[in-house]
Design an enzyme around this catalytic site. Structure first.
Site, mmCIF file in Angstrom:
data_model
loop_
_atom_site.group_PDB
_atom_site.id
_atom_site.type_symbol
_atom_site.label_atom_id
_atom_site.label_comp_id
_atom_site.label_asym_id
_atom_site.label_seq_id
_atom_site.Cartn_x
_atom_site.Cartn_y
_atom_site.Cartn_z
ATOM 1 N N GLU A 181 0.882 -1.162 0.000
ATOM 2 C CA GLU A 181 0.000 0.000 0.000
ATOM 3 C C GLU A 181 0.917 1.208 0.000
ATOM 4 O OE1 GLU A 181 -1.267 3.252 1.928
ATOM 5 O OE2 GLU A 181 -1.932 1.836 3.465
ATOM 6 N N CYS A 213 -1.577 8.548 4.735
ATOM 7 C CA CYS A 213 -1.650 8.290 3.292
ATOM 8 C C CYS A 213 -3.058 8.532 2.772
ATOM 9 C CB CYS A 213 -1.206 6.857 2.999
ATOM 10 S SG CYS A 213 -2.072 5.608 3.961
#
Length: 663
Positions: free
Chosen positions: A200, A234
């Site tokens: 990710e 993020c």
């Protein structure tokens, strides 16, 4: 910090598995991991304090991380027991797994990676971020105290350079779980293209505010999305796209800017603080984003250094950000929000896609038509309507991105399929079908029309092509293909082609859905059997995806002609192309491929793998599986949708729906 010799010893230990973790029963691993969850609950205060001290997170930011860590352990333990409990699947661990965790979520993310790998039966080496070693070590202590052997979970603190040079370079390490920057993923793949990387990566996330939104609620949600943990998530919103009417609304602008200026910035040990420090003094792109304006931009709120502490910076807001400039396209990972106007929703979606990322995205609109359009077009892993873009919860909103925000098979953390890439499953030749059972393949047919048509062709052998394929399969191969098609049909109908709201909470839709791939390359190899080929073709069609069958060499001519004739009714979803490896590489580089599927019978050419890695294209090379629960996942991307459909507690016309009771 671990020396090179110690890292090598850790890898050797993980490979040899002296504690026998991989050989323990699924029930035993489940029981141990359940005790881990309880240890995490009991040591909540220690974990929160460590995250505050090392990571600069406020109590309100660190405390939910512990809850998420508990959820990860409980959920993955249950999924691991379920997957290993399917005797026909022949599930096995993939081997040692390296978990590389980030500093911005120093509890939940390393815990999730470790728990998933352990639940799948693998040994684990955790390499935590150098900035947040303490909370990762406290977390590991919870695993060890609960009964996870220290040989099964090893804690290796080292620099990123040492990890790349000694840890990831070791051939015994084949699987890596990474949460980090996009360039970090590229560097890892460039050094070892054959690594199985589940990553990710970064995000340049946007919230779109429509003129048909609740503007006060939008400000509240944007404030949380953009500046929680100083924008160092993020999933944080770093772009705010305002419809022109809202962009020109002086009251909206004044209210937004007043809210930003009102944020209390300071030490996390001061309980009044709403926004804590940066992990380290700004540098590089973040320093530029906080200090410099691009052409035409203005500071609506100028960030300031505070208290003579280089890590304390007040939030900033840039107005009049122009399409394609530095602020629009660069992931800054800090407390700076760029504001852009848009003409209509289609224009806003294009501006979001222009960044190249696809992690989270938000929409503020009360109009059902706008919501439907946005949900059908926006390419991001987690979509949020009328709520913040941060704070995903296990099972409720499985997390993971698309495009430059993820590398791997597109399977989400905290979802029911996350453990599948961390396990190996028996080859199709090992599966069996009971022909005497009243529920056997001989007594049923697929419900999905595309599968049903080819089923009938092969079952009745009405054409020369069908007869040739049946001869190539043989009685045993035909029986196995029947079983595969029925299982694909069932899983596609019940899971892949459906939208799921597992929890059905009052006031909030949490939808898990699958997006079929549209440019799959089914790459054929000399050793592939008819079963290898037809099972993949059937899986693609069952998943609702589109594929190109790709091969090279004259020896394929007859079989390809037969396959084309047999599948002519699928012409819209299945194409055929003869191409060499260099031509396949060119197609990948030209953006004509979004997934490559080999059968696992031969190694993937290095040139193909390198080209795919560079474009963040996943190459699925696991052995073809008879089971839809495994095979169909290679042809779809998972997407999570979260919609707050209440407004200040008012459920509107949906007030009479049956929903789950909140305990």
């Amino acid at each position: 910090q671990a020396t090179e010799a110690q890292i090598q010893l850790a890898v050797r230990c993980a490979h040899q598995d002296p504690s026998g973790w991989s050989q323990r029963s699924p029930d035993e691993r489940y029981q141990i991991l359940s005790r881990v969850a309880q240890q995490l609950r009991q040591r909540r205060a220690d974990l929160v304090g460590a995250a505050m001290a090392d990571g600069g997170k406020t109590i309100l930011e660190a405390d939910p991380e512990v809850s998420e860590a508990v959820d990860f352990v409980e959920f993955y333990a249950a999924v691991g027991r379920e997957l290993h409990g399917q005797a026909n699947w022949g599930a096995e661990p993939v081997g040692p797994v390296v978990v590389i965790s980030p500093w911005n979520f120093p509890i939940a993310i390393p815990c999730g990676g470790v728990a998933a790998a352990l639940a799948a039966g693998n040994t684990v080496i955790l390499k935590p971020a150098s900035d947040t070693v303490l909370p990762a070590h406290v977390m590991c202590q919870c695993f060890w105290d609960a009964g996870v052997p220290r040989e099964a979970l090893q804690f290796v603190a080292c620099s990123g350079a040492d990890a790349g040079r000694s840890l990831l370079a070791d051939p015994h390490i084949e699987t890596v779980i990474l949460t980090g920057g996009t360039e970090t993923a590229r560097t890892i793949l460039a050094s070892r293209p054959e690594l199985r990387l589940l990553a990710e990566t970064g995000g340049k996330n946007a919230t779109i505010v429509s003129s048909l939104s609740d503007r006060d609620l939008a400000i509240k949600n944007v404030l949380h999305s953009a500046f929680s943990h100083a924008g160092q998530k993020c999933s944080a919103t770093s772009l705010l796209l305002l419809e022109e009417e809202v962009y020109r609304d002086a009251d909206f602008r004044n209210a937004l800017l007043d809210a930003v200026v009102s944020l209390k910035v300071g030490s996390v040990w001061d309980l009044k603080t709403k926004m804590g420090p940066l992990i380290r003094p700004p540098s590089g792109e973040l320093a530029r984003g906080l200090k410099e304006l691009e052409p035409q931009e203005i500071w609506a709120v100028m960030p300031r250094d505070l208290e003579d502490n280089p890590c304390l910076v007040s939030p900033g807001v840039k107005w009049d950000v122009t399409p394609g400039n530095f602020t629009h396209l660069t992931e800054l990972f800090g407390p700076v929000l760029g504001v852009m106007p848009y003409r209509d929703l289609g224009h806003a979606i294009d501006l979001v896609h222009q960044t190249g990322y696809g992690l989270t995205s938000g929409l503020e609109s009360l109009d059902d038509r706008e919501q439907a359009l946005w949900l059908s077009r926006l390419q991001a892993g987690n979509l949020y309507v009328n709520r913040p873009t941060t704070g995903a919860i296990v099972l409720r909103q499985p997390f993971g991105g698309m495009r430059k925000s993820a590398f791997g098979p597109g399977i989400k953390a905290g979802g029911p399929n996350y453990l599948v890439p961390l396990m190996k499953f028996a080859r199709i030749q090992e599966a069996t079908v009971d022909e005497d059972s009243p529920e056997s393949a001989a007594h049923r047919a697929p419900a999905l029309e595309p599968l049903s048509k080819i089923w009938q062709h092969l079952a009745t052998q009405r054409t020369p092509a069908a007869q040739q394929v049946r001869r190539g399969l043989g009685p045993d191969g035909w029986s196995r293909l029947q079983a595969a098609m029925l299982d694909y049909d069932q899983f596609a109908t019940q899971e892949i082609r459906a939208t799921h709201d597992t929890l059905r909470l009052v006031g909030q839709d949490n939808l898990r859905r699958y997006q079929p791939m549209t440019h799959v390359r089914l790459r054929l190899a000399t050793q592939d059997t008819w079963l290898d080929i037809l099972a993949r073709v059937a899986a693609v069609v069952a998943a609702g995806a589109r594929a190109t069958v790709s091969w090279t060499g004259e020896e394929w001519t007859e079989r390809i002609e037969t396959l084309e004739e047999l599948t002519h009714e699928w012409a819209g979803d299945l194409e055929f192309i003869e191409e060499s490896d260099p031509e396949l590489v060119s197609a990948i580089e030209a953006g004509q491929v979004d997934r490559v599927r080999y059968s696992g019978s031969t190694p993937v050419p290095t040139s193909v793998r390198q080209a795919a890695d560079e474009q963040f294209i996943y190459v699925a090379e696991a052995a073809v599986s008879l089971f839809g629960r495994i095979e169909l996942l290679w042809y779809v991307r998972e997407q999570s949708v979260c919609v707050d459909y209440h407004r200040y507690g008012n459920l509107g016309f949906r007030g009479d729906e049956e929903r789950s009771e909140v305990l």
